[in-house]
Design a protein around this motif. Structure first.
Motif, short mmCIF file in Angstrom:
data_model
loop_
_atom_site.label_atom_id
_atom_site.label_comp_id
_atom_site.label_asym_id
_atom_site.label_seq_id
_atom_site.Cartn_x
_atom_site.Cartn_y
_atom_site.Cartn_z
N ILE A 159 -5.44 19.52 -0.40
CA ILE A 159 -4.21 18.99 -0.97
C ILE A 159 -3.23 18.65 0.15
CG2 ILE A 159 -2.24 19.48 -2.45
CD1 ILE A 159 -4.06 21.30 -4.09
N ILE A 160 -2.76 17.40 0.15
CA ILE A 160 -1.80 16.94 1.15
C ILE A 160 -0.38 17.02 0.60
CG2 ILE A 160 -1.10 14.99 2.59
CD1 ILE A 160 -4.02 13.99 2.39
N GLU A 161 -0.20 16.50 -0.60
CA GLU A 161 1.12 16.52 -1.24
C GLU A 161 0.95 16.73 -2.73
OE1 GLU A 161 4.06 13.54 0.00
OE2 GLU A 161 2.55 12.80 1.41
N LYS A 162 2.00 17.21 -3.37
CA LYS A 162 2.02 17.41 -4.82
C LYS A 162 3.47 17.47 -5.26
CE LYS A 162 3.51 21.51 -3.86
NZ LYS A 162 4.93 21.83 -3.99
N ASN A 163 3.69 17.42 -6.57
CA ASN A 163 5.04 17.62 -7.07
C ASN A 163 5.10 18.88 -7.93
OD1 ASN A 163 3.79 16.80 -9.43
ND2 ASN A 163 5.35 15.32 -10.01
N ARG A 164 6.28 19.28 -8.28
CA ARG A 164 6.48 20.53 -9.01
C ARG A 164 5.85 20.46 -10.40
NH1 ARG A 164 6.03 25.25 -8.35
NH2 ARG A 164 7.04 24.83 -6.35
N THR A 165 5.89 19.29 -11.04
CA THR A 165 5.31 19.16 -12.37
C THR A 165 3.82 19.47 -12.35
OG1 THR A 165 6.92 17.41 -12.81
CG2 THR A 165 5.14 17.65 -14.39
N PHE A 166 3.15 19.05 -11.27
CA PHE A 166 1.72 19.36 -11.14
C PHE A 166 1.50 20.86 -11.14
CE2 PHE A 166 -1.79 20.54 -8.33
CZ PHE A 166 -2.85 19.93 -8.98
#
Length: 455
Positions: free
Chosen positions: A145-152
């Motif tokens: 995982i490189i990036e994600k958002n809080r909703t994920f």
């Protein structure tokens, strides 16, 4: 910092271009590092030295929690031997610096170039991403995982820190995690857009995910949506519409039943006064039969399931044709029939299809005026995907105000009509996957076109 050997050869300009190289170093904002496997800095240019002047080890400068990701970044460069890129944050002098790095592993060293990004812009984008109503994630082709958002994170693993999440674990999860895992894996394998749906029965939720592979960067972008709220809203809306329909039908049935009930009450009162029930029995029982017919039609409209069999449309029409022909003879109506032959079959309920054709015949018979020359025709033809049946009369036609609401229950111009016949016929045909279309012109007649799909 001066270095020797292979590292020095890479970064030290030769005599012929030393002037140009120094000028480029002077104007460039590019950060350059050469690192050992343990993070020891072997070389850094002027811009890099300004950034990390107080550090001899690259790892020590990283923001809290970043060094684990950087170790994974190192391993990827070692394993693949290819250029890799990512963004890391350094904490120097109490200030955070976000740097976009590109790196490669050669000569047992890591060669990095980087450009410092605006942390303010990064924070704005991260804040924006966290407010998106769907989960968003970016991974490399090794499923890191490189990036994600809080909703994920809220959808997949609530209350679990990002550093604790391993993407491979999601295949063991239910709901959003499993949905995202399947989409990402398929996108990596097919190198195309993948869409998946997953139901979490225990939580009563439904998820949809999309993933796409980015060839140039060897990355996958994934989105996951919680469709539970939308589905519940649609179900509530559908329930509301059903209740409105039931209310409308119930009101219509009550209205239709009121007339025969009034007649029955009146004749029962007369029977009591005259002490002669037999005299009015036929009328009373006739009204009871009429009420029963209204209720049967109402139940037919409400029926959701019926048995179907693979039947020849030609044979079904043949059995009705004799009934129609006899009815036309009794009512002095000229009957025309042209039934097309076909070897193909249709999944249908024979009784219900006959009911539709007889309903249309009854409507025509009741609409004819006594003085006109009456014609009723039944024509069929085979088309590429369906069987078309056309029923036509030369009656007075349907009034315009009735045509505007054709197919709605209790919509009729007949004095004694229930208005259920056309509505019921339309529903039967549509439940068979066909179409039901009515055309009418004043003083020229009415044409009904039915199609039924072949199996």
């Amino acid at each position: 910092m001066m270095v020797t050997g292979a590292v020095m050869d890479v970064f030290t300009p030769n005599q012929s271009n030393v002037g140009e190289s120094c000028l480029f170093d002077e104007v460039s904002r590019e950060i350059r590092f050469v690192l050992k496997i343990d993070g020891t800095i072997l070389y850094k240019n002027k811009v890099a030295d300004t950034l990390l002047s107080d550090f001899s080890n690259f790892f020590q400068s990283l923001h809290e929690g970043e060094w684990m990701r950087f170790m994974s970044f190192f391993r990827e460069m070692q394993d693949t031997g290819n250029i890799r890129e990512t963004t890391f944050t350094h904490a120097t002098g109490g200030v955070a610096h976000s740097v976009f790095y590109r790196g490669i592993y050669r000569n047992e060293c890591f060669y990095l170039t980087g450009i410092e990004q605006s942390l303010q812009t990064k924070e704005i984008l991260e804040n924006f991403a966290d407010r998106l109503p769907y989960g968003w994630i970016k991974l490399n082709d090794k499923l890191k995982i490189i990036e994600k958002n809080r909703t994920f994170m809220d959808l997949v693993l609530p209350k679990v820190e990002f550093t604790e999440l391993e993407f491979e674990r999601l295949r063991l999860e239910s709901g959003a995690g499993a949905c995202m895992y399947k989409a990402v894996k398929e996108a990596l394998q097919s190198k195309k857009v993948s869409e998946q749906r997953e139901e979490d029965r225990e939580a009563g939720r439904l998820f949809r995910s999309l993933a796409v592979y980015i060839p140039g960067k060897q990355e996958v972008i994934g989105l996951v949506f919680d469709e539970s709220t939308d589905i519940k809203y649609e179900q509530l809306l559908q329930y509301k519409q059903q209740m409105e329909s039931v209310s409308h039908l119930a009101a219509g049935v009550a209205h239709e039943l009121r007339n025969p009930l009034s007649v029955i009450r009146g004749f029962l009162q007369l029977s009591e006064l005259t002490n002669s029930f037999e005299k009015y029995a036929k009328t009373i029982f006739g009204e009871v039969d009429r009420m029963n017919k209204i209720l049967e039609n109402f139940l037919s409209i409400s029926r959701k399931k019926f048995d179907v069999h693979a039947l020849s449309p030609m044979e079904v029409i043949d059995t009705v044709e004799d009934i129609i022909r006899s009815e036309c003879m009794l009512n002095n109506v000229h009957f025309e029939a042209r039934i097309a032959e076909t070897a193909r079959l249709i999944q249908m309920n024979e009784t219900m299809i006959k009911q539709v054709l007889l309903n249309l015949l009854r409507n025509s018979m009741e609409a004819y005026t006594p003085e006109q020359q009456r014609v009723f025709s039944l024509i069929s033809r085979e088309r590429s995907n369906d069987y078309e049946i056309t029923v036509k009369d030369n009656g007075p036609g349907i009034p315009e105000e009735i045509m505007d609401k054709i197919g709605e229950p209790f919509n009729t111009s007949k004095e004694k009509g229930t208005g259920i016949g056309i509505s019921l016929s339309k529903k039967i045909i549509e439940d068979h996957g066909g179409t039901f279309h009515v055309e009418s012109e004043k003083n020229k007649g009415t044409t009904t076109i039915i199609t039924l799909p072949f199996e």
